[in-house]
Design a protein around this motif. Structure first.
Motif, PDB file in Angstrom:
ATOM      1  N   THR A  51       0.828  -1.168   0.223  1.00  0.00           N
ATOM      2  CA  THR A  51       0.264  -0.086  -0.205  1.00  0.00           C
ATOM      3  C   THR A  51       1.025   1.288   0.230  1.00  0.00           C
ATOM      4  O   THR A  51       0.266   2.504   0.086  1.00  0.00           O
ATOM      5  N   ARG A 121      -7.896   3.491  -4.325  1.00  0.00           N
ATOM      6  CA  ARG A 121      -8.488   4.571  -4.179  1.00  0.00           C
ATOM      7  C   ARG A 121      -9.550   4.908  -5.340  1.00  0.00           C
ATOM      8  O   ARG A 121     -10.487   5.669  -4.835  1.00  0.00           O
ATOM      9  N   THR A 122      -9.825   4.052  -6.250  1.00  0.00           N
ATOM     10  CA  THR A 122     -10.513   4.379  -7.317  1.00  0.00           C
ATOM     11  C   THR A 122     -11.893   3.294  -7.233  1.00  0.00           C
ATOM     12  O   THR A 122     -13.112   3.528  -7.088  1.00  0.00           O
TER      13      THR A 122
END
Length: 199
Positions: A51, A121-122
């Motif tokens: 991450t 994130r999307t």
């Protein structure tokens, strides 16, 4: 089922901060995930998190050229070790999926997680994990069994403990033959590796 097992996989150990007298990273063992020839004269140990945006930059932009120049030519072996960073539960679960991959498939999973990291994130974690699971070379049931095995958690915690003992404070952190490298660019790595190859 697998999704629950993946997302439930969390590491209880946390970094206690840099050691007062940092040691070299633990020696390479059969438990490590190694890219390159075992008898390569130079060993690069990388502590990374799936991450960590800087780790993704290293894997996506730097590693291909480094691999072509040093690993594929037998000069260097790269050892990848996990040090989960926030969100640590997601990073730890991804590390566990990679650890659970079929023999020889660890770096395939690592490549997918690093390549698709921005998707977290999307599109969220599920498609990201699904892509990683698909790269393991195992069935979802086999991966789930491995994720629930205490040995998998122990393997990851051993990597974290080794990072702590070596004074690792962030990711990516790279060591060349046991000595830390300032930065993770191709130039920084080459500056550390090339003198060792001339000996």
């Amino acid at each position: 089922m697998v999704r629950r097992a993946v997302l439930a996989f969390a590491v209880t150990a946390a970094l206690a901060g840099p050691a007062s007298a940092a040691e070299p990273p633990p020696p390479v063992t059969a438990q490590d995930h190694v890219l390159g020839q075992a008898d390569a004269p130079v060993t690069v140990i990388e502590y990374a998190s799936f991450t960590c945006a800087h780790c993704a930059v290293f894997h996506n932009d730097v590693l291909p050229a480094f691999k072509a120049r040093y690993i594929d030519t037998g000069k260097v072996r790269l050892v990848h070790r996990n040090l989960p960073t926030p969100p640590a539960n997601v990073a730890a679960a991804a590390a566990a999926v990679a650890i659970c991959a079929a023999p020889g498939r660890y770096f395939d999973v690592a490549e997918v997680f690093m390549r698709d990291q921005a998707n977290l994130r999307t599109t969220g974690a599920k498609p990201w994990f699904d892509a990683g699971l698909a790269a393991t070379g195992k069935t979802r049931e086999q991966v789930e069994t491995c994720l629930n095995d205490p040995a998998t958690r122990a393997a990851l915690q051993a990597q974290i403990a080794g990072a702590e003992a070596a004074g690792v404070e962030g990711t990516p952190t790279l060591f060349v033959n046991g000595k830390p490298v300032a930065g993770y660019s191709l130039e920084a790595l080459s500056a550390a590796v090339d003198p060792l190859l001339r000996r």
